[in-house]
Design a protein around this motif. Structure first.
Motif, PDB file in Angstrom:
ATOM      1  N   ILE A 114      94.616  42.932  35.486  1.00  0.00           N
ATOM      2  CA  ILE A 114      93.173  42.919  35.758  1.00  0.00           C
ATOM      3  C   ILE A 114      92.490  44.228  35.350  1.00  0.00           C
ATOM      4  O   ILE A 114      91.275  44.292  35.221  1.00  0.00           O
ATOM      5  N   TYR A 115      93.244  45.279  35.144  1.00  0.00           N
ATOM      6  CA  TYR A 115      92.620  46.567  34.819  1.00  0.00           C
ATOM      7  C   TYR A 115      93.623  47.487  34.153  1.00  0.00           C
ATOM      8  O   TYR A 115      94.824  47.406  34.400  1.00  0.00           O
ATOM      9  N   ASN A 117      93.706  51.755  32.776  1.00  0.00           N
ATOM     10  CA  ASN A 117      92.975  52.985  32.521  1.00  0.00           C
ATOM     11  C   ASN A 117      93.118  53.339  31.044  1.00  0.00           C
ATOM     12  O   ASN A 117      94.223  53.339  30.509  1.00  0.00           O
ATOM     13  N   LYS A 141      98.177  46.633  43.270  1.00  0.00           N
ATOM     14  CA  LYS A 141      97.318  47.603  43.960  1.00  0.00           C
ATOM     15  C   LYS A 141      98.100  48.335  45.045  1.00  0.00           C
ATOM     16  O   LYS A 141      97.763  49.448  45.422  1.00  0.00           O
ATOM     17  N   ILE A 163      90.689  45.368  26.540  1.00  0.00           N
ATOM     18  CA  ILE A 163      90.279  46.517  27.350  1.00  0.00           C
ATOM     19  C   ILE A 163      90.023  47.757  26.487  1.00  0.00           C
ATOM     20  O   ILE A 163      89.099  48.523  26.747  1.00  0.00           O
TER      21      ILE A 163
END
Ligand code: ASP
Ligand code: MG
Length: 403
Positions: A114-115, A117, A141, A163
């Protein structure tokens, strides 16, 4: 200068020699002025080997520890590839899932990215570096290592393309692209230059397993162009794109087939609401994958026949469940355990009339009996006797001008 994701599958990094070869591909791309993020799978066979090891400990090996175990395969290839690139005097660096981090959600062994960096990696790329990232994994998480499903390195590559907003997403593998049918069985099969996401999904769910389907779905959702190509030749691969970017000159793009299917017919089922639901609910609960379902029009308004296909391995289990199902009534049940599904797939079908007729006529010329038919916008499938499979595929490949 453009930013590219290059993903290398298990066979492409299957030995030290191959890893060195991959390092040369990356060096060439880098020397041409591109910023490279390389995503790697574990060496071929490694993930399965690790699963086997866990089975020696327990059949119910702990989910969390399984992900820790399986993620190690990609860690190994990351380091070896980065090392090989450093030997070629490139500024290469690997990052593990938690170092980036790649955040996932969902359960162990089946999480979703989902994410991610982007900062550290983008900085490294700006300083002329090459980034190496492990496919197939992330971190939850809560900080636990996760994996995202078998074949998941493709999904990692697509997520990175999205991303990091890269210019391209190139999937390097052991075949040089997507073919109009199975080239191992039908030598006249041709490599397809461009294919739409939907066609690719239809072809791969039917057996042309070149890329993980869920990764293709994600690419379709975000309109990320993909390219599948061989690590071992320099030939152009297959581009997977939006339909609008393809000029269709032919109605059919590919002919796919599935083997090991079986067909069951329930004869004289009551024709009233709820019967289909009651038939398939317990099968669904038992995780039996029902593929094609056909219900006849009832001639007497009271009873009808329902035919469906499943994998042959599920035949006994399915029979058992149907016989024990007290919610349905039928007069008789029969089956054919050796059938296959032949499908013609093509976005060009939508605008070409007569494709259905042409398919049926071609099969009748080969004296092949059609046992069931199903259609969708870009696909036409028939069930036939398994022994006629290659015969049918060859004929359709010729008739639709794919040879
Ligand atoms: N190594 C993982 C697997 O074998 C992920 C991948 O190769 O894409 O499933
Ligand atoms: Mg793979």
């Amino acid at each position: 200068m453009v930013k590219k994701v290059l993903k290398f599958g298990g066979t492409s990094v299957g030995s030290i020699k191959r890893i060195q070869h991959v390092a040369n591909i990356i060096k060439k791309e880098h020397d041409e002025g591109n910023q490279i993020i390389a995503v790697v799978s574990a060496m071929s066979g490694k993930t399965s080997e690790l699963i086997n090891l866990s089975k020696h400990i327990s059949d119910k090996f702990d989910n969390r520890e399984m992900d820790v175990l399986l993620s190690s395969g990609e860690q190994v290839t990351c380091a070896l590839l980065a090392g090989a690139l450093i030997n070629l005097k490139l500024k290469a660096k690997s990052w593990l899932n938690w170092q980036i981090p790649i955040i996932t959600e969902g359960e162990h062994s089946n999480a979703r990215i989902i994410y991610m960096n982007v900062e550290k990696i983008n900085n490294h790329l700006k300083q002329n570096g090459v980034a190496i990232i492990p496919g197939f994994q992330g971190i939850s998480k809560q900080g636990d290592v996760t994996t995202i499903g078998r074949g998941g390195s493709d999904a990692t590559a697509v997520a990175i393309a999205k991303i990091f907003d890269t210019h391209s997403c190139e999937i390097y593998t052991d075949v040089d692209g997507v073919y109009s049918t199975d080239p191992n069985k039908i030598p006249v099969a041709k490599k397809i230059d461009k294919i739409s996401y939907d066609e690719m999904l239809e072809l791969s769910s039917l057996g042309a397993k070149v890329m993980q389907s869920s990764a293709v779905q994600t690419a379709m959702m975000y309109n990320i162009p993909l390219e599948v190509k061989s690590t071992f030749t320099e030939r152009d691969g297959t581009k997977i794109l939006n339909q609008e970017n393809i000029d269709y000159t032919k109605s059919v793009t590919g002919v796919a087939y599935s083997k090991d299917d079986a067909k069951i017919t329930l004869i004289g089922v009551q024709d009233k609401p709820g019967v289909a639901a009651n038939t398939f609910e317990p099968l669904n609960k038992a995780q039996i994958n029902v593929d094609m379902v056909i219900q006849n029009v009832s001639s007497d308004q009271k009873t009808t026949d329902i035919t469906f296909t499943i994998k042959r391995d599920d035949l006994l289990k399915t029979y058992d469940i149907l016989k024990k199902n007290k919610k349905i009534n039928y007069k008789n049940i029969n089956h054919n355990e050796k059938v296959s599904k032949i499908s013609i797939v093509g976005a060009g079908m939508v605008s070409t009339p007569g494709v259905t007729y042409k398919m049926f006529k071609a099969l009748s010329e080969e004296k092949i009996n059609i046992l069931a038919i199903s259609t969708s916008e870009i696909k036409l499938s028939v069930i036939i006797d398994e022994e006629k499979t290659l015969n049918a595929v060859k004929k359709l490949h010729t008739v639709f001008e794919l040879d």
